[in-house]
Enzyme design. Sequence first.
Site, PDB file in Angstrom:
ATOM      1  N   GLY A   9      -6.292  10.510  -4.321  1.00  0.00           N
ATOM      2  CA  GLY A   9      -7.233   9.641  -3.613  1.00  0.00           C
ATOM      3  C   GLY A   9      -7.218   9.851  -2.117  1.00  0.00           C
ATOM      4  O   GLY A   9      -7.359   8.897  -1.350  1.00  0.00           O
ATOM      5  N   ASN A  11      -9.406  11.159  -0.216  1.00  0.00           N
ATOM      6  CA  ASN A  11     -10.729  11.386   0.369  1.00  0.00           C
ATOM      7  C   ASN A  11     -11.270  10.184   1.137  1.00  0.00           C
ATOM      8  O   ASN A  11     -12.295  10.288   1.806  1.00  0.00           O
ATOM      9  CB  ASN A  11     -11.733  11.781  -0.716  1.00  0.00           C
ATOM     10  CG  ASN A  11     -11.861  10.725  -1.795  1.00  0.00           C
ATOM     11  OD1 ASN A  11     -10.978  10.613  -2.637  1.00  0.00           O
ATOM     12  ND2 ASN A  11     -12.939   9.955  -1.794  1.00  0.00           N
ATOM     13  N   GLY A  13     -10.252   5.882   2.888  1.00  0.00           N
ATOM     14  CA  GLY A  13      -9.314   4.795   3.129  1.00  0.00           C
ATOM     15  C   GLY A  13      -7.960   5.249   3.620  1.00  0.00           C
ATOM     16  O   GLY A  13      -7.828   6.196   4.412  1.00  0.00           O
ATOM     17  N   ILE A  14      -6.910   4.574   3.142  1.00  0.00           N
ATOM     18  CA  ILE A  14      -5.545   4.900   3.542  1.00  0.00           C
ATOM     19  C   ILE A  14      -5.205   6.338   3.172  1.00  0.00           C
ATOM     20  O   ILE A  14      -4.542   7.048   3.921  1.00  0.00           O
ATOM     21  CB  ILE A  14      -4.540   3.946   2.864  1.00  0.00           C
ATOM     22  CG1 ILE A  14      -4.820   2.499   3.221  1.00  0.00           C
ATOM     23  CG2 ILE A  14      -3.108   4.309   3.266  1.00  0.00           C
ATOM     24  CD1 ILE A  14      -4.014   1.517   2.406  1.00  0.00           C
ATOM     25  N   GLY A  15      -5.674   6.762   2.000  1.00  0.00           N
ATOM     26  CA  GLY A  15      -5.362   8.106   1.543  1.00  0.00           C
ATOM     27  C   GLY A  15      -5.871   9.170   2.491  1.00  0.00           C
ATOM     28  O   GLY A  15      -5.150  10.124   2.825  1.00  0.00           O
ATOM     29  N   SER A 138       1.946  -2.878  -3.572  1.00  0.00           N
ATOM     30  CA  SER A 138       1.274  -3.944  -2.827  1.00  0.00           C
ATOM     31  C   SER A 138       2.090  -5.218  -2.905  1.00  0.00           C
ATOM     32  O   SER A 138       2.813  -5.459  -3.876  1.00  0.00           O
ATOM     33  CB  SER A 138      -0.116  -4.201  -3.401  1.00  0.00           C
ATOM     34  OG  SER A 138      -0.704  -5.352  -2.840  1.00  0.00           O
ATOM     35  N   TYR A 163      -4.553  -6.601 -11.235  1.00  0.00           N
ATOM     36  CA  TYR A 163      -4.092  -5.811 -10.098  1.00  0.00           C
ATOM     37  C   TYR A 163      -2.604  -6.035  -9.855  1.00  0.00           C
ATOM     38  O   TYR A 163      -1.838  -5.082  -9.656  1.00  0.00           O
ATOM     39  CB  TYR A 163      -4.891  -6.189  -8.844  1.00  0.00           C
ATOM     40  CG  TYR A 163      -4.563  -5.359  -7.627  1.00  0.00           C
ATOM     41  CD1 TYR A 163      -4.836  -3.997  -7.598  1.00  0.00           C
ATOM     42  CD2 TYR A 163      -3.990  -5.936  -6.492  1.00  0.00           C
ATOM     43  CE1 TYR A 163      -4.541  -3.227  -6.481  1.00  0.00           C
ATOM     44  CE2 TYR A 163      -3.704  -5.174  -5.367  1.00  0.00           C
ATOM     45  CZ  TYR A 163      -3.981  -3.821  -5.369  1.00  0.00           C
ATOM     46  OH  TYR A 163      -3.692  -3.061  -4.263  1.00  0.00           O
TER      47      TYR A 163
END
Length: 277
Positions: A9, A11, A13-15, A138, A163
């Site tokens: 991931g 591509n 946000g945080i990634g 998280s 989640y």
Amino acid sequence: MNKRVLITGGNSGIGFCTAQQLAGRGAEVVLACRDQTKGQAALARIKGGHPQARVRLFPLDLSDLAQVRGCARRLNDELDGIDVLINNAGVVPTRQQFTRDGFEMQIGVNYLAPVLLTHLLLPLLQQREDARVIHVASVAHWLGRINTKTWRGRRPYLVMDAYGQSKLANILFSDVLAQRLAAQGITSNALHPGGVDTPIFRHVPDLAMKLIRPTLTTPEKAARLPVRMALDEEFYGVTGGYFDAKGPAARSPRARNKKQAERLYLDTMAALDINPL
């Protein structure tokens, strides 16, 4: 910096910010992304900011375990080792969805697929000294309860319950992995990046986002922690930890339950049809 870091991931946000900062520090970055168009755009942005960066892109759809296996085969064929694996990709659908294998989407993408990927990439990690596995968890794990009966769907579907379970599972798996890989010198740690303003909130209603956004940090700031954990000497030999930006972070009682961690691990191996370490 000769480290090779694979991030799922990477591509957005945080990634993406993590990948960008890793490249800026001289690490070779391997992006494993579902959306190849966005992946190519991310690669171009990283190269634009760091022309000498070494960046590669591989297709990886965590909602399809057959594709996870296929990606892992290709990585094992084409790479001679990985120094760091960052299990970063995640989803938070507000309506119940299912993976191609019939798992509830959050437990499937956020937990089960990364577990499978980690096991399949161990041969690459074993080729490197000071290999590290990092799991993006998280603070929402405090809401989580492990209930394998919900893995194929739940009624009612409560998004934060789902989640929280996936993030609790991330931490428990990280701990089991740390214990079982200790003799091999491969470390495993989990982290809480903080509340971050990223596309993961894209399904949240606008009014709610107006209230939430002032409490959030930027992806750029949040990325500093996984970058440190991937590259810095301070994390050499550190394993079985759970961190936030300030240091060791508080865990829920369930996240400290070693018996539950072992039970979850064995249930997960059965669900994925792979052998325990």
